[in-house]
Every structure is written in structure tokens, then in C-alpha cells.
Design an enzyme around this catalytic site. Sequence first.
Site, PDB file in Angstrom:
ATOM      1  N   CYS A   1     -18.700  46.705-100.499  1.00  0.00           N
ATOM      2  CA  CYS A   1     -17.385  46.436 -99.904  1.00  0.00           C
ATOM      3  C   CYS A   1     -16.363  47.380-100.544  1.00  0.00           C
ATOM      4  O   CYS A   1     -16.164  47.325-101.769  1.00  0.00           O
ATOM      5  CB  CYS A   1     -17.003  44.979-100.136  1.00  0.00           C
ATOM      6  SG  CYS A   1     -15.440  44.499 -99.376  1.00  0.00           S
TER       7      CYS A   1
ATOM      8  N   TYR B   1      17.046  39.682-129.684  1.00  0.00           N
ATOM      9  CA  TYR B   1      16.946  38.233-129.831  1.00  0.00           C
ATOM     10  C   TYR B   1      15.975  37.753-130.905  1.00  0.00           C
ATOM     11  O   TYR B   1      15.783  36.543-131.058  1.00  0.00           O
ATOM     12  CB  TYR B   1      16.536  37.597-128.497  1.00  0.00           C
ATOM     13  CG  TYR B   1      15.256  38.146-127.890  1.00  0.00           C
ATOM     14  CD1 TYR B   1      14.008  37.853-128.424  1.00  0.00           C
ATOM     15  CD2 TYR B   1      15.306  38.978-126.777  1.00  0.00           C
ATOM     16  CE1 TYR B   1      12.845  38.360-127.873  1.00  0.00           C
ATOM     17  CE2 TYR B   1      14.149  39.489-126.205  1.00  0.00           C
ATOM     18  CZ  TYR B   1      12.921  39.172-126.763  1.00  0.00           C
ATOM     19  OH  TYR B   1      11.770  39.688-126.220  1.00  0.00           O
TER      20      TYR B   1
ATOM     21  N   CYS C   1     -15.486  44.910 -94.741  1.00  0.00           N
ATOM     22  CA  CYS C   1     -16.870  45.341 -94.508  1.00  0.00           C
ATOM     23  C   CYS C   1     -17.614  44.474 -93.494  1.00  0.00           C
ATOM     24  O   CYS C   1     -18.755  44.772 -93.151  1.00  0.00           O
ATOM     25  CB  CYS C   1     -17.639  45.383 -95.825  1.00  0.00           C
ATOM     26  SG  CYS C   1     -17.904  43.753 -96.566  1.00  0.00           S
TER      27      CYS C   1
ATOM     28  N   LYS D   1      17.367  33.689-120.966  1.00  0.00           N
ATOM     29  CA  LYS D   1      16.193  34.555-120.830  1.00  0.00           C
ATOM     30  C   LYS D   1      16.530  35.636-119.813  1.00  0.00           C
ATOM     31  O   LYS D   1      16.689  35.364-118.629  1.00  0.00           O
ATOM     32  CB  LYS D   1      14.980  33.749-120.375  1.00  0.00           C
ATOM     33  CG  LYS D   1      13.683  34.523-120.365  1.00  0.00           C
ATOM     34  CD  LYS D   1      12.518  33.597-120.040  1.00  0.00           C
ATOM     35  CE  LYS D   1      11.180  34.332-120.108  1.00  0.00           C
ATOM     36  NZ  LYS D   1      11.091  35.389-119.080  1.00  0.00           N
TER      37      LYS D   1
ATOM     38  N   GLU E   1      19.044  30.199-125.903  1.00  0.00           N
ATOM     39  CA  GLU E   1      19.545  31.494-125.443  1.00  0.00           C
ATOM     40  C   GLU E   1      19.058  31.751-124.029  1.00  0.00           C
ATOM     41  O   GLU E   1      17.999  31.250-123.625  1.00  0.00           O
ATOM     42  CB  GLU E   1      19.085  32.617-126.382  1.00  0.00           C
ATOM     43  CG  GLU E   1      17.575  32.721-126.508  1.00  0.00           C
ATOM     44  CD  GLU E   1      17.123  33.530-127.711  1.00  0.00           C
ATOM     45  OE1 GLU E   1      17.948  33.787-128.595  1.00  0.00           O
ATOM     46  OE2 GLU E   1      15.936  33.887-127.756  1.00  0.00           O
TER      47      GLU E   1
END
Length: 684
Positions: A430, A225, A409, A116, A114
Site C-alpha cells: 500500500c 517562566y 490500494c 500558558k 501563570e
Amino acid sequence: MTPDQAQEQIKQLTDQINYHSDLYYQKSKSEISDFDFDQLLVKLAALESEFPQFKAEDSPTQRVGGTITKEFDSVIHKYPMLSLGNTYSEEDLIEFDNRVAKGLEGQTYEYFCELKFDGVALSLTYEDGVLKRAVTRGDGTQGDDITTNAKTIRSIPLKLKGEVPAEFEVRGEAFFPIKEFQRVNAEREDIGLDLLANPRNAASGTLKMQDSSVVSQRRLDCFLYYLLGENLGYQTHSECMAAVESWGFNVSPTYSKRSSIQGVLAYIHEWEEKRHTLPVETDGIVIKVNDLNQQDQLGFTAKSPRWAISYKYKAESATTVLESITYQVGRTGSVTPVANLSPVLLAGTTVKRASLHNADQIERLDLRIGDTVFVEKGGEIIPKVTAVNLDLRKTDSEPIVYITECPECGTPLVRQEGEANHYCPNADACPPQVLGRIEHFIQRKAVDIDSLGPETIRGLLQNNLISNYADLYSLTFDQLNGLEFRIFSDKKGEYTARSLRDKSAGNIIKAIEVSKKVPFERVLFGLGIRFVGKTVAEKLAAHFQNIDALGLASFESLIAVDEIGDRIAHSVIAFFQNEEHIKTIEKLRQAGVQLKTDQSQIIVPESNIFADKTFVISGVFTQFSRDELQEKIKANGGKVISSISKKLDYLVAGDKMGPSKLEKATTLGIKIISEEEFIQMINN
């Protein structure tokens, strides 16, 4: 109009609307115009408003929306929504087929193929033929209840046709049809709103909108599905899909059964170009073993089924100019270079930025500012630079020199041996790392302080009210009420002012207080120790039981824990050797955050009689609940698994056990024991 007349007319209008909906969505036919159909809805809504006692929960007027949902409840999936393994290689598919053949040991098998679809995975639960709940995939274990919004999708039946199981779950992909996506964007452009980026993201955002009437106007669609439930009576996935279609669900007609992997490859080649003619975006093919008993026999890995795989088509490519490179610092200090590109249309979206991953990637590509580069979307989702058109390179261009200091920083960057990324070691100061660590700590999988968002956290940092996640527990209502801070708007390119109202402040304080009760394993995950994810945190918490024992653990004791390797052990030790981290943990302790395992939840070992033995539990029991039975097995050294295979040792069978499990266990020669026999085994 009398009540009896109103009730009869409501029934007639409902039947009429359902008939035309089924004709349109299941047979692609229409006997009336959209205007006439809408007028039927208007009449029904008016009657239901005047006679609300006759409005059914599956009324077609539910699709119009209008309900406002402030928050979406979290729901645990009855059956986990696992992800599929992905590949772009036909060779990998042949290898997948070899694994299937080996696992089925000479049995004949076939595949169900099938397309996607690129949308949002949904789980729909029906009881007595009526839609009761629609839930997003979420993290696979739990998702958000979006039932009100899902009811506005007209291809999702509110009430099913014919005889259906008393209760079952069906899964599908909700998506934004390309035509509707273009319509909505045209309307937004007309009124001066920003355009939606792409159908997939737009579908996801739409399903989380608070106003269901807006969701209804977006006209999403859904293909189903997968069918799940107890004792459904079907032997193959194709039978399940035929049943789902017969009940009124929208199943894409693009599926096909194939008897061999060569047939699967032919299906892939057939749809490689033809998929672009469909009304929905696609990104690949899903291949499943068709026989349900064979699916059970193949079983699952920790993350995905062994009986299914996803093949992704190779991404579309485009060329554009590399204008500059910026560097982003993540929660763990990892520095990611980002390519800033001249805008280019790729796979239906405008691409302006792409990840360059690390310094090695820049060097491998020999990138230079001003280069004409090839860009594609990995899996048609994430843009990436794949190559340089050297024929168009300027003669005066110079190689890019990777930065040596943190862009946030200024701390000198480090690069650990064997790792691709550079890191900023200034974890506690930071700014993006501090923000990221706090965001990680408050997320749902960790301590779950849902009233706090990134903007508010930035505001708290701006006002110096917090410097790490432990400081959250020192906040007071008076500090938050009326708090003013600035946020930067990318769209406007400027800062705007925000402030917290008393209600928001109260909700934050309440959520912080509630988070103190979160179990230790989730707190441990929230600490943000590098390489310690949710599963690793659970294993460490179960083994060491408290933060102090973990903090004192040696390298040898850490790697002795199941699934804990050298890298994780070194990271845990380094975390607890940091004085700032110890101070943070002490703040959490003083605040009352859970830093030890709840003893009432610990399984106390009783014996080792079930060592190396595996069990499946099925049915209803008189002396144990299923959870108690599972704990008893674990307490005596055994392991509980979910599926039956020839490697299983025992099937513990209770009343109302599913006949398919019993039949499969008998066929495979599995030892089947009753609750009484299980108790005798323990007593003996």
C-alpha cells in the site's frame, strides 16, 4: 578615528542601546523613536565592521541577524523538558489538589499561576551572565540549537544585569505577537505570497529559518517562566521569577500566587475572557506548587511533574458545511476519515478540514454530506467536528456509508476486535504505508538518515529503486546522481520536476553508510512494529539482545519483559511471522546494520544485594564517574532515580554535593552514604 576612540564609542553605543532596550522591554517605556533606535544600531554596526576586534559576542548588533545556518545541531538537554498533564475540567484540578495534599502529608502549600502562551518552548543557557545557547524543546530529551536565531529576539537578553549565577538555564515560550503576525501577513499579501497560517506555527517555522536576518524581521518575542541550575539558593518558584525579572528577562506580569485551589479557580475565571486582550495567543493556565522543596518531594511521573498541571480553556466553536469526506491511510495502515469543510474562521485561523477519527465517530454524530456542523479546535489547535445542526439538515440527505476498501490500494479493510479504527492489511504494498514505514525508519529516533526527505523517498519509489527501507542500503551514487522524479504541489495543484545533484546524492550515500552504526534498539524501533515505540524497543533490545532471539520469542517470554503486555507481544509475534519482514531483516543484516546489542554497553549482573533498593547520586567522586556508579548500582540489582523523597533508600554523597539535597535527605531520614561506604557495601 583611532582604535582607542572607536573602542570607547562602541562601548558608549552598546550601553546606550542596551539602556533603551531594557526600558522598552522591561518597563514598557520609550524615550526615543524606533527610527532613532535603529540609527544607533546602524552606527554601532558600522564601527564594528571597521574595527572587528572590538565586537563583543553579546553586542546588540547580533539582533540584526545575517548569519546563515545550513543545519541546526542537535543538543541533549541537561534537564529533560517534560510536558505537563492537561485538563479542561475544574473537577480534575480539585483532584490534582487532593493528590498534592496527599503527597505533602499535611504541609501548608501554595500555588503559582501563570498564563500558558501558544508558542515554541525554548531552553536558554547562560554562562557568566552571557547567552551561550538557545535550544528548542524537540522531543524533550534533545532539541535543535537555534542560538543565532534566538539572539534576534530583542526581549531575550544577550548579557544580564547585576550579579547572576555562574551558569544556569532559563526556559520560556518564544511567540509571534498578534500585532506582528498581522503585520507580516499584510506584507506577504501585498507581494502576493501565501499567508502564514497561525502565530504558533509561524513562530516555530521562523525559528528554524536558515537566514537569521529574516528571523530578525519577524520581531518575535519571548516570555520566560522557569529557572534551573545547581545551588541557586532560592526556595520558591516565585523567588526564581523575581530573580529572573531582576536580571533583565521578560516575564509576563499576568502571574499570581494563590493560597488554595479555590484561589486558582478564581484566577482561571478572571482570565477566561481577559486573556483575549493580551498581545499574544494563549490556550490555558499553568498551575505549579510554589515551594521548590515541595516540588522535589512530589517528584515526577515518566512524562510530567506531579507538582504542576495545565488547565486548557474550552475551545472556540464555529458552524460550517460538510462538503465531503476523504480517507487518509497512515504508516501503520490505520484509515482516518477527514471532513472537508466550507472554509470558516476559527480561533484566528481558517479551517477547511477536520479529523473525524473513525467510523464510530461518524455514526455517533450521524453525519451526512451537506450537513451544517459545529467545529471547534481541541485545545485550540486541532480542528474537530463536534455536532450537527439538525434544524438545517436537508430532507433528502442520506447517512454516510463508511468505505470497505483501502482508498489507496483497493485492499478490503479490516477492523480488529476492540479497536476503533479500520486498517488496510496490505502493509508491504500500500503506497502510503510503504512511504510512511520508510519515513519512520529514517527518522532521528531510529536510524537517522537525515539527508533523505519525503520527496526524495517518493522519487526513489517512483523510479522503482526501493520498495522498503532495507533497499536503501543497496543504493549507489550512480543511481542517485541525476535522478529525476516528480512531486505534487498542493499550492499549485500540479506536479513539478525535481532531480538530485551530485552533492545531494553523495550526502545520502554517506548518511546511509553512517546509519549502519546506529545501536540495535534504535534499529528495532525503526522497523515499525506496531505498538513498539522507542521505550518498548529499548526494553526488548536489552532483554533479548539480538533480532534472532526476539524473532523466536514466545508469547510468555515477551510478556515477562517489564512493561510488555499482551497487545505488544501479539504484535511482535505477528511481525516476525510475516515472510516479507524476515526477508527485509536479512537484507539489513547483509548490509551491516546493527541487529544485536553492543556487548560493551551491556551491564553484567554482579549480585542482587541492592534488589528493590533505590539510590540518588549527587556530587563528585574519586573512584567512579557518575555513569560508572550508576552502572555499578544496576549491576547489583539497584535502581537509580533523580529526586529525593521519603521512599528513597540511599543518597550516595560525593564532594561538592548540593546542600539542598543533603538537607532534604537529612530531614526525611534518608540513609546518606559516602563513596567509601558504598564500596564497602559491595565488598561485603
